[in-house]
Design a protein around this motif. Structure first.
Motif, mmCIF file in Angstrom:
data_model
loop_
_atom_site.group_PDB
_atom_site.id
_atom_site.type_symbol
_atom_site.label_atom_id
_atom_site.label_comp_id
_atom_site.label_asym_id
_atom_site.label_seq_id
_atom_site.Cartn_x
_atom_site.Cartn_y
_atom_site.Cartn_z
ATOM 1 N N ARG A 1 42.680 -31.030 -25.630
ATOM 2 C CA ARG A 1 43.647 -30.853 -26.704
ATOM 3 C C ARG A 1 45.034 -30.666 -26.093
ATOM 4 O O ARG A 1 45.172 -30.443 -24.884
ATOM 5 N N ALA A 2 46.053 -30.765 -26.962
ATOM 6 C CA ALA A 2 47.429 -30.749 -26.476
ATOM 7 C C ALA A 2 47.866 -29.394 -25.937
ATOM 8 O O ALA A 2 48.928 -29.285 -25.312
ATOM 9 N N ASP A 3 47.081 -28.360 -26.150
ATOM 10 C CA ASP A 3 47.460 -27.052 -25.619
ATOM 11 C C ASP A 3 47.550 -27.057 -24.096
ATOM 12 O O ASP A 3 48.209 -26.203 -23.495
ATOM 13 N N GLY A 4 46.875 -28.021 -23.471
ATOM 14 C CA GLY A 4 46.947 -28.112 -22.018
ATOM 15 C C GLY A 4 48.356 -28.386 -21.517
ATOM 16 O O GLY A 4 48.725 -27.991 -20.404
ATOM 17 N N LEU A 5 49.157 -29.061 -22.354
ATOM 18 C CA LEU A 5 50.549 -29.316 -21.965
ATOM 19 C C LEU A 5 51.339 -28.015 -21.869
ATOM 20 O O LEU A 5 52.232 -27.881 -21.033
ATOM 21 N N LEU A 6 51.002 -27.038 -22.729
ATOM 22 C CA LEU A 6 51.691 -25.753 -22.667
ATOM 23 C C LEU A 6 51.366 -25.017 -21.372
ATOM 24 O O LEU A 6 52.227 -24.354 -20.783
ATOM 25 N N LEU A 7 50.110 -25.136 -20.932
ATOM 26 C CA LEU A 7 49.744 -24.508 -19.665
ATOM 27 C C LEU A 7 50.485 -25.181 -18.506
ATOM 28 O O LEU A 7 50.919 -24.525 -17.552
ATOM 29 N N GLY A 8 50.619 -26.507 -18.588
ATOM 30 C CA GLY A 8 51.395 -27.200 -17.564
ATOM 31 C C GLY A 8 52.852 -26.760 -17.577
ATOM 32 O O GLY A 8 53.486 -26.605 -16.517
ATOM 33 N N ALA B 1 49.046 -30.069 -13.284
ATOM 34 C CA ALA B 1 48.481 -29.024 -14.142
ATOM 35 C C ALA B 1 48.489 -29.458 -15.598
ATOM 36 O O ALA B 1 47.510 -29.219 -16.340
ATOM 37 N N ALA B 2 49.552 -30.083 -16.039
ATOM 38 C CA ALA B 2 49.613 -30.539 -17.434
ATOM 39 C C ALA B 2 48.524 -31.568 -17.728
ATOM 40 O O ALA B 2 47.826 -31.479 -18.757
ATOM 41 N N ILE B 3 48.355 -32.510 -16.814
ATOM 42 C CA ILE B 3 47.332 -33.543 -17.027
ATOM 43 C C ILE B 3 45.933 -32.929 -16.924
ATOM 44 O O ILE B 3 45.036 -33.209 -17.738
ATOM 45 N N GLY B 4 45.722 -32.075 -15.921
ATOM 46 C CA GLY B 4 44.390 -31.489 -15.719
ATOM 47 C C GLY B 4 43.966 -30.594 -16.858
ATOM 48 O O GLY B 4 42.821 -30.694 -17.357
#
Length: 409
Positions: free
Chosen positions: A132-139, A122-125
């Motif tokens: 953008r780096a906000d995807g890491l927060l979703l992961g 999920a973090a990578i996807g």
């Protein structure tokens, strides 16, 4: 049927969690709190459907962990298409925890790995999709909802299993200790039974024989001699019994501790007593010690050999025909050999009854020392007549089992 229904009955913790989650979700919906900021695909009261399903799954968190995880995952996904209820998400984390804690061992191993891979994926996807780096927060959010409860459940389950294994080991140790105690009590009872029999059988046999003679022969001299022997054996037997009772009652009192265990050095005195008791029955007694003067034996071996000779002499006094009772001691292949022969055949005059316990006790003494014991009629006596022979081989160089070494008279 009753047991099956009982197994499906909700646990109290599940009922409390379901009630608290449902009430909290309804309160948040009533005040307009949700997790989706944009216009959801299913607005309004649709958010209550995943909430009610998840709350219902809490009732089965212990009895159907696999089912609640699968259905709960579907309810969590559906929650994302509504305004979103934080209560649904929180209850799903508990369902993930319960699936690992109460599920099968295979599920407990696989779920943490699966949720960990989902978190990384999920973090990578999301990062690749949003650019953008906000995807890491979703992961991270996926990890908090899935991986963290799963790994917590795995740790709690590991501690629970370890505690169960430790409790089982404790119960097994307690059971083994109880078995050892019972075996020790049984062995001690057997030892005390042998000691008691060996201590008093000789004296009581002499008393029985001479009292029978005194009653059956109308002769003043014979009666007086018989009463003299009876008195001597009564006094000696009473003294032996007092020493044995002293051992049981005051074993830790040095001042009143019984005499040490008899050894083969006391055989001469034992045979003298047998000669006095067997004179009226026409019995003679001889001792042939072929061990040599430098022979040193362990205390358990000396005690066992002494008791075997003592019991053999007692049996001869009760059952042997007139003649010579021969005691022979020797050494062969690292073992002490004991052989006692007595005339075998019809015996005139009074006889004392026997129970067979003496032969059993002699066999037990030899077995405790890993030795060999034999008893029975054989040919080869004086004039080729049959004799009753008792033979024992007692090893002197092995680790001896049993409590023989601590026996006392």
């Amino acid at each position: 049927m009753t047991a099956s229904l009982r197994s499906l009955r909700p646990h109290r913790d599940g009922v409390l969690l379901a009630a608290a989650g449902l009430l909290g979700g309804l309160t948040l919906w009533a005040v307009g709190v949700g997790t989706q900021g944009a216009a959801p695909l299913l607005p309004g009261a649709w958010v209550l459907a995943p909430l009610v399903v998840t709350a219902g799954l809490e009732l089965l968190r212990r009895t159907a962990p696999r089912t609640i995880l699968l259905v709960g995952t579907v309810a969590l996904i559906a929650n994302q298409f509504t305004t979103g209820s934080p209560a649904t998400i929180l209850m799903y984390t508990d369902l993930m925890y319960a699936a690992v804690l109460y599920g099968s061992p295979a599920a407990a191993r696989r779920i943490p790995w699966a949720t960990g891979l989902c978190t990384v994926g999920a973090a990578i996807g999301f990062t690749a999709w949003l650019q953008r780096a906000d995807g890491l927060l979703l992961g991270l959010a996926v990890g908090l909802v899935g991986f963290l409860p799963a790994i917590t459940g795995a740790q709690v389950r590991g501690h629970r299993d370890a505690a169960g294994a430790a409790r089982l080991r404790t119960e097994q140790i307690a059971l083994l200790a109880e078995m050892d105690r019972a075996q020790a009590v049984t062995a001690e009872r057997a030892r005390m039974a042998r000691e008691l029999h060996d201590l008093v059988a000789n004296h009581l046999s002499a008393i029985a024989i001479h009292s029978t003679a005194a009653l059956s022969l109308d002769d003043a001299r014979t009666t007086r001699e018989a009463l003299t022997v009876i008195r001597e054996n009564s006094v000696d037997g009473l003294a032996e019994m007092r020493r044995l009772i002293g051992l049981l009652r005051d074993g830790g009192d040095e001042a009143r501790r019984p005499d040490p265990a008899p050894s083969l050095a006391a055989l001469d005195a034992l045979l003298e007593q047998a000669r006095a008791n067997g004179a009226s029955s026409g019995l003679g007694f001889t001792l042939d010690d072929r061990r040599g003067t430098a022979t040193t034996l362990p205390a358990p071996v000396e005690l066992a050999a002494y008791r075997i000779v003592q019991e053999s002499l007692t049996n001869a006094l009760k059952h042997a025909a007139p003649g010579t009772v021969a005691v022979e001691l020797g050494s062969a292949a690292g073992a002490l050999t004991v052989r006692v022969t007595s005339p075998y055949g019809a015996r005139p005059g009074p006889r004392a009854p026997g129970s067979g316990a003496g032969l059993i006790g002699m066999g037990e003494r030899a077995a405790l020392l890993d030795g060999v014991f034999e008893a029975g009629p054989v040919s080869g006596g004086d004039g080729g007549h049959e004799v009753w022979a008792v033979r024992a081989e007692l090893p002197v160089s092995r680790n001896h089992r049993g409590p023989e070494g601590s026996g006392t008279s």
